[in-house]
Structures are given as C-alpha cells and as structure tokens.
Design a protein around this motif. Structure first.
Motif, PDB file in Angstrom:
ATOM      1  N   GLN A 178      16.599   3.516  -5.360  1.00  0.00           N
ATOM      2  CA  GLN A 178      15.689   2.886  -6.199  1.00  0.00           C
ATOM      3  C   GLN A 178      14.620   3.570  -5.737  1.00  0.00           C
ATOM      4  N   LYS A 190      17.352   4.754 -14.813  1.00  0.00           N
ATOM      5  CA  LYS A 190      16.343   4.015 -14.646  1.00  0.00           C
ATOM      6  C   LYS A 190      15.910   3.656 -16.153  1.00  0.00           C
ATOM      7  N   ASP A 212      12.471   6.222  -7.724  1.00  0.00           N
ATOM      8  CA  ASP A 212      11.096   6.468  -8.213  1.00  0.00           C
ATOM      9  C   ASP A 212      10.785   7.919  -8.311  1.00  0.00           C
ATOM     10  N   TYR A 216      14.738  -0.916 -13.233  1.00  0.00           N
ATOM     11  CA  TYR A 216      16.098  -0.542 -12.672  1.00  0.00           C
ATOM     12  C   TYR A 216      17.757  -1.004 -12.931  1.00  0.00           C
TER      13      TYR A 216
END
Length: 772
Positions: free
Chosen positions: A105, A143, A109, A148
């Motif tokens: 994650q 994503k 990002d 997510y």
C-alpha cells in the motif's frame, strides 16, 4: 508482450551479485513474452537509474517490472519508478519482492507503481502475460481511485516446475559473480526477526526433487561456465536426512565444476555431523550458520528454539573446518537488556572459533516479520526511514541507546585483527582475485564503502592491529629490490607517536613509545590512513602541501623512507571498489567512443593524434582521470584522492554525488558528462607532457613556503630520451626554501632518480609517483 525486469541500485548495493529474482521470473515467461533484464553493472552491482532508463529507451517495453527485495532498496526503487514514469507515463510499472509484498500500500501511494505482485511472482506474472490485465490475476494489489484492492493470495509454484534461471540473458563478459540457485522454498521455523514464513504463506518447506535440481544446475553451469554458487534456500538444512543427502550424493556423483555456499541452521547440522565428509565431497565449500546469539535467553526472545550450547557450536565449526568448509556466522545484537559486556563476549567467542567472517547486525524490524508487527503495535519503532534498515542502526526503542556504538566497536574488534587483515588482503594484491570476503575489511577501513564513522582506527590498539596486519601482508608480498632501508621512523599524529622499525626493507615492528628515531614525521590520522589506502599517491606532494612534515633529520634520512613507502603503496592497493571498476572502464571506454559519433567528434576535436589527459574534478578535489589517444583508445583511467597530485590537459567539474555514481558503475553518466560538459584546457599542463622544463619551472609557481617549513628533501632527476639525449634537473626543499634548476644539484648527498622520457611523461601525468 515486451517486459523489462530491473532492480534499483541503492546506497547499500556495494557487493556485486547476480540479480537472481530477475532471472527466475524471466525463465518462467520467456516462452510467451519478449523479456529482458537489467542484469548487473560494470562493477557487478545493480545498474544505476540512468543506465536503466537508456535500456528502456532502446528496448521500448510494454511493461517494466521492478524487484524491491529489501527495505534499504525501497527509496531507490521508488525513485527509479518515478524517473521511468517521467520518461513515459504510459508504460505500466509493476513491482514485487519481499519488501514490496509487505508494504504494497505504501508503494502504491507513491503514485509511481501501478500494481504490486504479492508473494511469489512466477505464476502471477505468467498469468498477467497471458491475460494482459493484472486486475484479474490472483496475488496482485492495486488502487482504484483511493481504494486499495487485493486480488487474493498468490499461487505457490511447484518446485519441480521451476525452470532454470535465465542466465543466458546476462552478458558473457567474464565477470565472475556469486550465482544463485534454488532447491527449496519456505522455512518450517518462525524466527522473530525474519519475514520468510509469511512471504511463502506459512511454514511449509517445499522441496525440489533431486533430478530437477540437477537438471537446473547443469543448465546453469552450461550458461555460466561453473564457478561459485549460492544456494538461496531459506533453510536448506531443514531436511538433512533426505533432501540434503540426496542432493549431496548426486553432486558427488556428477563432480561438477562448482563450489556451493549454503545457508544452514546450527541444530540441523549438529544432528548430522556424519554428513560432513559427503557435503565436502559434493562441493559445498562454505556455510552461513545462523548462530544469532550465544545466549539462550536471547534465542528464546528471537523465537529461535535451540537445544545446543557454545561447546556444540564449536564442535560443529571444527567439523566444518576439518573438511575444508569455510564458516560465516550471523549474529543479531540488540534484543532487550543486552549489555556491552555480552556483545564483547560474543565477539571474543567468535574469534576463538576461528570463523572466516561474521555478519554482525542490530535487530531490525523488517516489514513482514513478527518483530515488525509487534513493534509497530507497541509504538516501538524509532523511524520508518528504510534507508536505515540496514542492520547497523538502532530502529527500536527497546534496544539500548548505545547498542550502535557497541556493535560498531564489535565489528572493529573482529575485522581489524592482524590475522583477519592478512588473510583477506593476501588475495587483494591482484585485483583479478578480489573476492566477496574482501569487502568485509574494506567496509571498515576504506572510504570506498562509505562508512565515515568507521573509516579508520580510533585508538592505539586498533592502529596496531591494522598496521601489524599490513606488516604481515607487506613482508609476504613486497619485493624490496633497491628499497633495502634500515631505519627507525617515528610518525606523530592525533596525539600519538608510532615507531616503525624497518630493517633491510622489511617492517620488523610497530609500537607506540618515545624511543629515539632516525626520522620524525608529523601528520594526522586521516592523512596517514589516506596514505595507506589511496594509490598511487605522491608522498612528496603531500609533504610540500604541509600534510606531512619530516622534521630536521635531513634528506639523507627522508628520501630512503619515501622510496620505501612508495614501494609499499604498490602492494597496498586495496580500495576495493576502484579495483573492480577501473579495469572495466578502461576496457569499455574505447567501445563507447566508437559507437557514439557525437562523443568521437568531441574527443577528436580536443585530442587530435596526441595523448590527452582529462581530469573530472569534484568540489572536494577528488579526480577521475582519463587518458586517451587518437580519440578512440582509452589508455588509462584512475582515481586520485584530494592529497594526490595529477597533471592534466583538460578539466571539467562535477558534483561529488556524480563522481560517486560514476565510480560505482555509472558508465552512462560518465558519457553524459563527457558529451555535455565544457572542457577547460590547461596550456601549462599540456607543455608538461613533452617539456621537462615546464614541469620543473612550474613547481616554483605552486610552491607554498609557509607549508614547507618542516620539509628537508632533495631529488636529482636524469631524464633520458630515446635518442640518448639527457636532461638533468633537480628539486631541493630546505628551510622553507625551494630550489629548482637544470644540471646537477650542488649537494651530492641527494637521491638520484634516472628515468626514461616515457616514464617522465607518466610522472607528470600523475600516473606514477616520483619513486615508482
């Protein structure tokens, strides 16, 4: 589909290694995709971002895959992804590897990576190639807007379906690196600091059949020509009685040209000491033993269930040595309540065992490990700056604050021993024999590994250890020739007085005392260490610049020592990274120019038919020097430290960071510097190549009297040309006064240096010292 697989060069990428993950993935898809790998750079490490971008520009892939195996590579990997995204926003970028799996994650990002393949990637990547859409492949995270999405668990590949790693995709350039192979995956144990069990979805050990392993190994040997191999199994020794025995017997029967380095547990191997002869006969030459700690309570904290004591560890290591198997040990410091005394006792124990080397780390909460999850939940993590997750920093609040200092001292105590230095440096005299183990002392004694706090010894004991180790190396390898010096030389630095006793060119003893000496030298510890590790150096130039003063003993004492010391420098050429990189630059520079018309035109315009020297200089005065002829042949490339001297025809300036990137494999960056930067000509320097008078008269212009107050030296030069013509010149420094002239020096007590004119050209170009 065209896929380009790569890995980023991080600040920790100092040890050359084969990019095994790329090769394993490529092998599973090359029958259905056009796949290329970034491979390794000229120095054996992962290529820099500039080189990878150039490969992408040439190849124009449909997809770029980045392996992010370790935390310390995270920043560099995302920086690489960002550069690829800036180059072409339409190329999908996927990532995978241990660190990527547990921080997927965070990686998404960053906005630079489209998807992360979680866990094992072979089957997921193959499905992606077949279907063209990662969103329908199990084991992928991505994503959708701010959401997510994870497509579930990745599939575990059958070990017997694994194809041989695609070593044929790497260049056949003769660089010998430690090559990876596999016979199993997974680990039935669950050590607190390790993420392996979670990465492979539980504690099941998946073993490859002996026949399949031998098939894969034979193909690997065919592609690589044999040599040294690292068995990448997380715990190869988990099934000693069946898996290990069967493979060892097959290897023994085949007698393949391989030396294998395995990773094993102490308890597994202790229960099968009878197998040592078989392992040795099978070609297992080294083992990394996960000792981790010599204290039972520490092992319990690590969830490392061990039913052995120190005497059992000693028995195992002795048995390994009996059969010629080298032993590397791993130790983890820093679990709660550990003291300096415990760390010191551990080092004393390791030294007493006689292990070849040791991996001494501080407990680090690697993402995916139980230690990470627990520490994160308990707010025990000091920083999430992954650059610090290298095993050398205090990451956990529970670790005593002085653990980093204690561990640094422990490393120094282990690696700065004379016997260790002698054994490691014994095969570094010849750069072609530099081995992986050579990087261990370099990491603690050389600037090239970038550990400034550990760049040199800190006290008398450590200085004695280093210099006694070097003494042993010198006396083994130095051919004294005309350097039959007999002197007692005192070297004063950092408030200490070191006395060297040199007898007939051999360094007999080194001690700290106030005994009388024939010659007094005054310097500082940094300059003295630089004298040992940078080569070639001109010790006369350092003396003139005021870095070393020789007192008032007279040149009849100074010159013999300088001649001897310069001969020593020829032996102590152990700036490891430069030994690996410079020969490659020299071999490939001509090829670069020949295929690059712009580069060739520029080089021709400034060099014509003459030999030309270019110094690429940083703000802190390090120089990368390139000598070429006829615009197409590279004659020499070498690095000069700030204390060294170098004469050059042209100069261009770069940042220290750029030089760092160049000398650690940034060949493409070097080309860009040469093409785009302006070369500033030095006409006075050009005259030095052919006219000795220019060399000697220019010395007076550069002389700094106030910095030569302690120098007393005289040198007579006889420069002979091919047509037997001779020029006589001399240099004399006495009482802060410099005398330079043609003819013979009035004082006949000076040293005389007879050199041919070609050798003089090398001297003024900085490629040799006045005494080489």
């Amino acid at each position: 589909m065209k896929i380009y697989l790569c890995q980023a060069k991080s600040t920790e990428s100092r040890i050359p290694s084969i990019p095994y993950a790329q090769l394993a993935l490529a092998a599973q898809i090359e029958d259905i995709a056009d796949v290329r790998v970034s491979g390794y750079d000229e120095d054996g490490t992962h290529p820099g971002a500039d080189k990878i971008l150039k490969s992408i520009d040439c190849y124009q892939p449909d997809v770029v895959g980045i392996t992010i195996e370790y935390a310390v590579a995270a920043k560099a990997s995302l920086a690489l992804a960002k550069k690829i995204r800036q180059y072409n926003r339409d190329i999908p970028i996927i990532a995978g590897g241990h660190h990527a799996t547990f921080t997927w994650q965070e990686i998404l990002d960053s906005g630079c990576v489209d998807a992360v393949f979680l866990g094992e990637g072979e089957l997921s990547l193959r499905r992606f190639v077949e279907q063209g859409d990662y969103r329908s492949v199990p084991g992928v995270g991505y994503k959708k807007g701010s959401e997510y999405i994870c497509t579930g668990k990745s599939e575990l590949v059958s070990m017997d379906s694994l194809r041989p790693p695609a070593y044929h995709l790497l260049p056949n350039d003769g660089i010998q690196l430690l090559k990876g192979i596999e016979s199993s995956r997974g680990c039935p144990y669950n050590c607190d600091f390790c993420e392996t069990q979670n990465f492979f979805s539980g504690g099941k050990l998946r073993k490859m059949g002996t026949a399949q392993f031998m098939k894969n190994l034979k193909k690997t040997v065919e592609d690589t020509g044999g040599g040294n191999y690292l068995l990448l199994d997380d715990c190869f020794t988990a099934d000693m009685n069946t898996h290990v025995r069967n493979i060892a017997e097959a290897l023994k029967a085949e007698q393949m040209p391989v030396s294998i380095f395995l990773q094993g547990r102490v308890d597994n191997m202790l229960r099968h000491l009878d197998m040592m002869p078989l392992l040795a006969d099978a070609g297992f030459k080294a083992v990394l033993l996960g000792v981790e700690s010599i204290y039972q309570e520490r092992l319990t904290m690590m969830n490392k269930k061990a039913d052995y004591d120190r005497s059992a560890i000693r028995e195992l290591i002795n048995r390994c040595h009996d059969y010629g198997i080298a032993v590397w040990t791993s130790i983890v410091f820093g679990y709660p309540d550990e003291t300096q005394e415990m760390i010191d006792e551990t080092i004393e124990y390791l030294i007493s065992l006689g292990v070849e080397t040791a991996n001494l780390t501080i407990a680090t909460p690697i993402p995916g490990s139980a230690l990470f999850e627990r520490s994160l939940n308990e707010n025990q993590i000091v920083t999430l700056d992954y650059d610090k997750f290298n095993g050398m920093n205090r990451i956990l609040k529970s670790i005593p604050e002085k653990t980093t200092e204690w561990t640094d001292n422990a490393r120094r105590k282990f690696f700065l021993r004379p016997e260790f230095i002698r054994r490691i440096l014994g095969n570094v005299i010849d750069p072609s024999k530099v081995g992986i183990g050579s990087f261990m002392p370099a990491g603690f004694m050389s600037h090239s590994i970038r550990m400034p706090d550990q760049a040199r010894p800190r006290n008398r004991t450590e200085w004695l250890n280093v210099l006694n180790g070097l003494k042993l190396v010198l006396n083994d390898f130095m051919e004294c020739g005309e350097c039959l010096v007999t002197q007692r030389v005192a070297i004063n630095f950092d408030g200490m007085r070191m006395l060297w006793s040199i007898c007939n060119g051999r360094l007999e003893s080194i001690e700290f005392n106030e005994s009388p000496a024939d010659l007094e030298c005054t310097t500082n510890g940094k300059t003295f260490m630089d004298l040992l590790i940078w080569c070639p150096l001109d010790i006369v130039s350092i003396a003139i610049s005021g870095e070393i003063g020789f007192g008032d003993r007279g040149r009849d004492k100074v010159v013999p020592f300088i001649i001897w010391f310069s001969a020593c420098q020829k032996v102590l050429r152990w700036a490891i990274s430069m030994q690996l990189i410079v020969p490659v630059f020299r071999q490939t520079f001509s090829a670069w120019i020949k295929v690059d018309d712009e580069m060739r035109r520029k080089m021709t315009s400034i060099s014509a038919d003459e030999e030309t020297t270019l110094a690429i200089t940083t703000n802190d005065n390090f120089k990368l020097v390139i000598v070429w002829t006829n615009a197409e042949r590279c004659k020499e490339i070498f690095l000069v430290s700030p204390e060294g001297t170098c004469h050059y025809d042209y100069e261009c300036r770069i940042s220290g960071e750029e030089l760092d990137r160049i000398v650690t494999g940034g060949g493409d960056l070097l080309l860009e510097v040469l093409k785009k930067r302006t070369f500033v000509a030095s006409h006075a320097q050009r005259l030095l190549i052919t006219e000795p008078s220019a060399f000697f008269t220019s010395i007076k212009e550069k002389f700094i009297p106030e910095k030569a107050k302690n120098v007393d030296i005289g040198i007579q030069y006889e420069i002979r040309y091919d047509d037997t013509r001779q020029e006589d010149w001399f240099i004399s420094i006495r009482d802060s006064d410099l005398s330079v002239g043609s003819g013979t020096m009035p004082d006949n007590s000076t040293a005389t240096i007879r050199i041919e004119h070609p050798a003089f050209v090398e001297l003024v170009n900085g490629k040799s010292t006045p005494f080489e």
